[in-house]
Design a protein around this motif. Structure first.
Motif, mmCIF file in Angstrom:
data_model
loop_
_atom_site.group_PDB
_atom_site.id
_atom_site.type_symbol
_atom_site.label_atom_id
_atom_site.label_comp_id
_atom_site.label_asym_id
_atom_site.label_seq_id
_atom_site.Cartn_x
_atom_site.Cartn_y
_atom_site.Cartn_z
ATOM 1 N N LYS A 79 0.813 -1.459 0.033
ATOM 2 C CA LYS A 79 0.129 0.256 0.016
ATOM 3 C C LYS A 79 0.847 1.451 -0.027
ATOM 4 O O LYS A 79 0.401 2.182 -0.188
ATOM 5 N N THR A 80 2.266 1.132 0.272
ATOM 6 C CA THR A 80 3.071 2.224 0.167
ATOM 7 C C THR A 80 3.394 2.742 -1.252
ATOM 8 O O THR A 80 4.182 3.685 -1.310
ATOM 9 N N ARG A 81 2.987 2.226 -2.314
ATOM 10 C CA ARG A 81 3.424 2.270 -3.591
ATOM 11 C C ARG A 81 2.175 2.653 -4.346
ATOM 12 O O ARG A 81 1.493 1.410 -4.293
ATOM 13 N N ILE A 82 2.032 3.735 -4.964
ATOM 14 C CA ILE A 82 0.554 3.887 -5.685
ATOM 15 C C ILE A 82 0.838 4.219 -7.027
ATOM 16 O O ILE A 82 1.815 5.236 -7.346
ATOM 17 N N CYS A 83 0.200 3.618 -7.947
ATOM 18 C CA CYS A 83 0.230 3.880 -9.480
ATOM 19 C C CYS A 83 -0.962 4.709 -9.793
ATOM 20 O O CYS A 83 -1.990 4.356 -9.717
ATOM 21 N N VAL A 84 -0.599 5.771 -10.265
ATOM 22 C CA VAL A 84 -1.890 6.742 -10.641
ATOM 23 C C VAL A 84 -2.042 6.698 -11.987
ATOM 24 O O VAL A 84 -1.081 6.837 -12.998
ATOM 25 N N VAL A 85 -3.266 6.317 -12.387
ATOM 26 C CA VAL A 85 -3.731 6.417 -13.749
ATOM 27 C C VAL A 85 -4.838 7.175 -14.129
ATOM 28 O O VAL A 85 -5.419 7.601 -13.128
ATOM 29 N N GLU A 86 -5.184 7.475 -15.449
ATOM 30 C CA GLU A 86 -6.265 8.123 -15.850
ATOM 31 C C GLU A 86 -7.700 7.528 -15.788
ATOM 32 O O GLU A 86 -8.517 7.973 -15.046
ATOM 33 N N GLY A 87 -7.558 6.262 -15.916
ATOM 34 C CA GLY A 87 -8.996 5.443 -15.997
ATOM 35 C C GLY A 87 -8.830 4.207 -15.660
ATOM 36 O O GLY A 87 -7.630 3.512 -15.672
ATOM 37 N N PRO A 88 -9.831 3.596 -15.125
ATOM 38 C CA PRO A 88 -9.825 2.250 -14.506
ATOM 39 C C PRO A 88 -9.312 1.263 -15.451
ATOM 40 O O PRO A 88 -8.734 0.049 -15.151
ATOM 41 N N LEU A 89 -9.577 1.436 -16.762
ATOM 42 C CA LEU A 89 -8.894 0.289 -17.743
ATOM 43 C C LEU A 89 -7.361 0.387 -17.714
ATOM 44 O O LEU A 89 -6.758 -0.591 -18.030
ATOM 45 N N ASP A 90 -6.828 1.647 -17.332
ATOM 46 C CA ASP A 90 -5.310 1.785 -17.396
ATOM 47 C C ASP A 90 -4.846 0.604 -16.353
ATOM 48 O O ASP A 90 -3.732 0.057 -16.575
ATOM 49 N N ALA A 91 -5.592 0.811 -15.259
ATOM 50 C CA ALA A 91 -5.225 -0.129 -14.052
ATOM 51 C C ALA A 91 -5.396 -1.691 -14.711
ATOM 52 O O ALA A 91 -4.430 -2.335 -14.150
ATOM 53 N N VAL A 92 -6.179 -1.963 -15.123
ATOM 54 C CA VAL A 92 -6.567 -3.171 -15.661
ATOM 55 C C VAL A 92 -5.479 -3.573 -16.390
ATOM 56 O O VAL A 92 -4.752 -4.773 -16.562
ATOM 57 N N ALA A 93 -5.009 -2.673 -17.647
ATOM 58 C CA ALA A 93 -3.898 -3.061 -18.260
ATOM 59 C C ALA A 93 -2.496 -3.336 -17.724
ATOM 60 O O ALA A 93 -1.828 -4.283 -17.799
ATOM 61 N N ILE A 94 -2.403 -2.492 -16.578
ATOM 62 C CA ILE A 94 -0.982 -2.649 -15.842
ATOM 63 C C ILE A 94 -1.064 -4.009 -15.010
ATOM 64 O O ILE A 94 0.024 -4.734 -14.999
ATOM 65 N N GLU A 95 -2.203 -4.109 -14.374
ATOM 66 C CA GLU A 95 -2.337 -5.608 -13.773
ATOM 67 C C GLU A 95 -2.227 -6.603 -14.569
ATOM 68 O O GLU A 95 -1.735 -7.834 -14.275
ATOM 69 N N ARG A 96 -2.535 -6.533 -15.893
ATOM 70 C CA ARG A 96 -2.388 -7.608 -16.938
ATOM 71 C C ARG A 96 -1.004 -7.974 -16.998
ATOM 72 O O ARG A 96 -0.646 -9.305 -17.375
ATOM 73 N N SER A 97 -0.146 -6.808 -16.980
ATOM 74 C CA SER A 97 1.410 -7.126 -17.066
ATOM 75 C C SER A 97 2.080 -7.879 -15.726
ATOM 76 O O SER A 97 2.974 -8.596 -16.020
ATOM 77 N N GLY A 98 1.380 -8.095 -14.772
ATOM 78 C CA GLY A 98 1.676 -8.753 -13.792
ATOM 79 C C GLY A 98 2.794 -8.318 -12.879
ATOM 80 O O GLY A 98 3.370 -8.945 -12.196
ATOM 81 N N VAL A 99 3.522 -6.973 -13.176
ATOM 82 C CA VAL A 99 4.762 -6.871 -12.672
ATOM 83 C C VAL A 99 4.687 -5.606 -11.647
ATOM 84 O O VAL A 99 5.687 -5.336 -10.990
ATOM 85 N N PHE A 100 3.257 -5.193 -11.244
ATOM 86 C CA PHE A 100 3.273 -4.236 -10.089
ATOM 87 C C PHE A 100 2.513 -4.846 -9.125
ATOM 88 O O PHE A 100 1.408 -5.174 -9.016
ATOM 89 N N ASP A 101 3.183 -4.819 -7.854
ATOM 90 C CA ASP A 101 2.404 -5.272 -6.649
ATOM 91 C C ASP A 101 1.927 -4.181 -5.615
ATOM 92 O O ASP A 101 1.599 -4.331 -4.485
ATOM 93 N N GLY A 102 1.888 -2.833 -6.229
ATOM 94 C CA GLY A 102 1.289 -1.937 -4.948
ATOM 95 C C GLY A 102 -0.122 -1.778 -5.632
ATOM 96 O O GLY A 102 -0.793 -2.655 -5.748
ATOM 97 N N THR A 103 -0.799 -0.398 -5.069
ATOM 98 C CA THR A 103 -1.863 -0.279 -5.537
ATOM 99 C C THR A 103 -2.336 0.963 -6.354
ATOM 100 O O THR A 103 -1.326 1.409 -6.889
#
Lengths: 198, 198
Positions: A79-103
């Motif tokens: 929770k100490t690392r936040i990835c800031v995105v424009e829209g919810p689908l950007d988060a979905v795309a980053i999650e798909r890459s599987g390399v980010f374990d923050g929020t």
């Protein structure tokens, strides 16, 4: 030319993002012929989605209505690392890459003085609150590589400067699989600027 | 990553012709947010279209269920000229041009020995019956400019030869607004072959 009921269906389908007039006609015809089984499944799925899907009150990501998202509630995520995105689908795309374990933190837009979009409109105060509440150590800004994305990223970086945390932005360069002779000048400029020692 | 109800909606949307996985996600997100008003209008339009739209029993064109199409029932249209098309949307496109005042005959496909599509499957016997019943003087074949379209056009022309009527096919050449340096070799070959004296 088209029967009225079909015209009406085409009219509604044309409103969907990325669907043009001819695409809407093809979809409409398919839905009443080969895809007639899909028609009712689609209507059902649509009303279920409208009813059940909402946004995480903390992150702004897609989740079940009234619930926090699985990323934020997963205790193994940082929770100490936040990835800031424009829209919810950007988060979905980053999650798909599987390399980010923050929020994530979904802005729901970008700053645009012309269209009257101010920092308060895009959840920047919420982001600052999270930085304080969750003892955040790094904010990774993943706004789109566009003029508005740049302005928004710089604004957020300025706002967070006084908190003494790491603020980074996704790298710019050639996309994997892209062809250099198809790349635009700005992409090549960024790829040269940020070149990596081998 | 996506809530289940949204996954299900994306899954149904992906089945639509011309909608890919990312397009389906964008449409789904839009439908439950900005387009939430469109969602119910779309569902309504969809069930109305499935219920009300059918195909002309003579022409195979789109019309109100159980009715003959407005082109066939319009007494001012020339029933002795039939334009043969692969699908109902081809007739819609030709109607849009406003230059044809005959009637249509929708095959509902093209001949394909590999996929087992025979003349009986694509309403060719119905076409021959119409040629006899309506004292047809010209059949304009407007199948697509593809290998299957060519085979189907040639087959129909052969079948109609004994009736002593005119059988023509839409011209091949450069599309208006197309760029010659983007045109494929076959298009250029056809455009040269069929060049017109000025």
């Amino acid at each position: 030319m088209l029967p009225d009921a079909l015209k009406r269906l085409v009219h509604e389908l044309k409103k969907l993002p990325g669907v043009g007039p001819r695409g809407a006609e093809r979809i409409a015809l398919w839905l009443i012929t080969d895809g007639v089984g899909v028609s009712s499944a689609l209507s059902d799925a649509l009303s279920a989605a409208v009813e059940e899907v909402g946004f995480c009150p903390v992150c702004g990501t897609l989740t079940r209505k009234g619930e926090q998202c699985p990323m934020y509630t997963d205790p193994s995520r940082d929770k100490t690392r936040i990835c800031v995105v424009e829209g919810p689908l950007d988060a979905v795309a980053i999650e798909r890459s599987g390399v980010f374990d923050g929020t994530y933190h979904v802005l729901g837009g970008v700053l645009s003085p012309l269209e009257g979009v101010t920092p308060d409109d895009i959840r920047i105060p919420d982001l600052i609150k999270r930085v304080k509440d969750d003892s955040v150590v790094e904010v990774i800004i993943a706004t789109n590589p566009s003029a508005e994305g740049d302005v928004t990223a710089n604004y957020i970086a300025d706002e967070l400067r006084s908190y003494g945390i790491g603020v980074t932005r996704l790298a710019r360069g050639l996309p994997t699989g892209g062809l250099i002779d198809y790349a635009d000048s700005d992409t090549i400029e960024k790829a040269l600027e940020n070149r990596i020692k081998l």
